[in-house]
Enzyme design. Structure first.
Site, short mmCIF file in Angstrom:
data_model
loop_
_atom_site.label_atom_id
_atom_site.label_comp_id
_atom_site.label_asym_id
_atom_site.label_seq_id
_atom_site.Cartn_x
_atom_site.Cartn_y
_atom_site.Cartn_z
CD GLU A 84 -1.34 -2.32 2.21
OE1 GLU A 84 -1.85 -3.02 3.03
OE2 GLU A 84 0.03 -2.66 1.99
CB THR A 116 10.95 -44.53 4.97
OG1 THR A 116 11.13 -46.05 4.58
CG2 THR A 116 11.60 -44.29 6.41
CB ALA A 165 5.69 -40.02 2.18
#
Length: 347
Positions: free
Chosen positions: A55, A273, A275
């Site tokens: 902004e 493994t 994951a």
């Protein structure tokens, strides 16, 4: 007052501008200043921590007093606190802005509340315009604000019967070219790509994001978790970004360190493994399961033991989208029982 067509177009443009900014401890935010007749007067976006917020960046391009009676269209609720920069809500009020349209509420306990401050000053405020698109843009930052860690996507490819590899360990390729191209595109949208040492030693992955043989412009930083040594000639050591190595099984500690480095989006594709460890630890925000119309049988499942003793304890997922990719199908989902807790917003 309803959102006007000019304001909708301005929000679309603000989202485009926001994407120019870097991902890090601050969100990507874009802003457009519209005149009373809907014409664009100025544009801005946030360029990183310590720089003017979107902004203020837009207002800085106008002559003093030129914004009086104008509308500010912003992708995130104007902030309401002083950090390395001042409150954007106050800057808009001081500039004479009389209407603000924004997409998402700021979730920060300290930085939020800008809309209330604007309304208290007599500014007309409208929220929620293109909120879904804004959420998609900064989902990593929003997760970091709520949970104090990066947003985690766990990806795997599997046969129709749930196997990640054949009995001899071979897995290239379960899915077809369209699915693999989709994976590379999603890699490029991430800040870090995480694998375990087992995957490094078995597959020697490059962990790059590619379009064919060409590297995509944005590359995720390779992250390797595990105690085994990564060979000096491993492909990932030639990655454009220096790899990070974590000799630990403490996934919370790994994510905390990545969060401290400004990582917002983590892409886990390190084999069954790793994951499974992320899923079992409750550290998954999104699942990408690529399902191929092949049958493999055997015991090389896409996920291993998750510590779920019975069907009533199953981890339920909500499907966000089913995406056909040639002969394959991608399931995009998130945990149905995920809970969030607010933290303070960034500056």
């Amino acid at each position: 007052m309803a959102v006007t067509e000019a304001e909708r177009r301005a929000m679309t443009r603000a989202l485009e501008l926001a994407a120019n900014g870097p991902r890090g401890v601050n969100p990507q935010v874009g802003a457009v200043i519209l005149s009373s007749d809907g014409e664009t007067m100025a544009e801005g976006w946030h360029r990183g921590a310590g720089t003017p917020h979107a902004e203020v960046d837009a207002l800085s391009k106008l002559a003093p007093g030129a914004a009086r009676g104008a509308t500010a269209v912003v992708t995130l609720e104007p902030c309401n606190h002083t950090g390395r920069t001042g409150p954007c809500a106050l800057a808009l009020i001081d500039a004479g802005i009389t209407r603000v349209v924004y997409a998402l509420d700021d979730p920060g306990a300290v930085s939020g509340g800008g809309a209330d401050r604007l309304r208290a000053a007599g500014v007309d405020v409208e929220s929620g315009e293109q909120a879904d698109a804004a959420h998609t843009l900064i989902d990593g930052w929003l997760t970091a604000q709520r949970l104090g860690r990066p947003h985690v996507t766990v990806k795997w490819a599997q046969s129709l019967d749930g196997r990640a590899a054949a009995s001899d360990g071979s897995s290239q390729w379960i899915t077809g070219p369209a699915a693999r191209a989709d994976v590379h595109r999603r890699r490029a949208e991430s800040d870090a790509i995480v694998v375990g040492t087992g995957t490094v030693l078995a597959d020697d992955p490059a962990l790059t994001a590619r379009d064919g043989d060409a590297l995509l412009p944005h590359q995720p930083t390779p992250v390797v978790i595990g105690s085994r040594v990564t060979p000096a000639d491993a492909a990932l050591r030639r990655h454009p970004n220096s790899p990070l190595f974590y000799d630990t099984r403490d996934l919370h500690a790994v994510l905390a360190d990545l969060h401290s480095r400004g990582v917002q989006r983590v892409f886990v594709e390190g084999g069954p493994t790793l994951a499974s460890a992320f899923v079992a630890s409750g550290l998954v925000d999104r699942v990408l399961a690529y399902v191929a119309p092949v049958l493999l049988g055997g015991d090389r499942l896409a996920l291993t033991d998750l510590g779920i003793p019975s069907i009533d304890r199953a981890l339920r997922l909500e499907i966000d989208e089913w995406v056909p990719l040639g002969p394959d199908l991608l399931a995009i989902a998130h945990p149905a029982t995920a809970t969030d807790s607010p933290t303070e917003g960034a500056d």
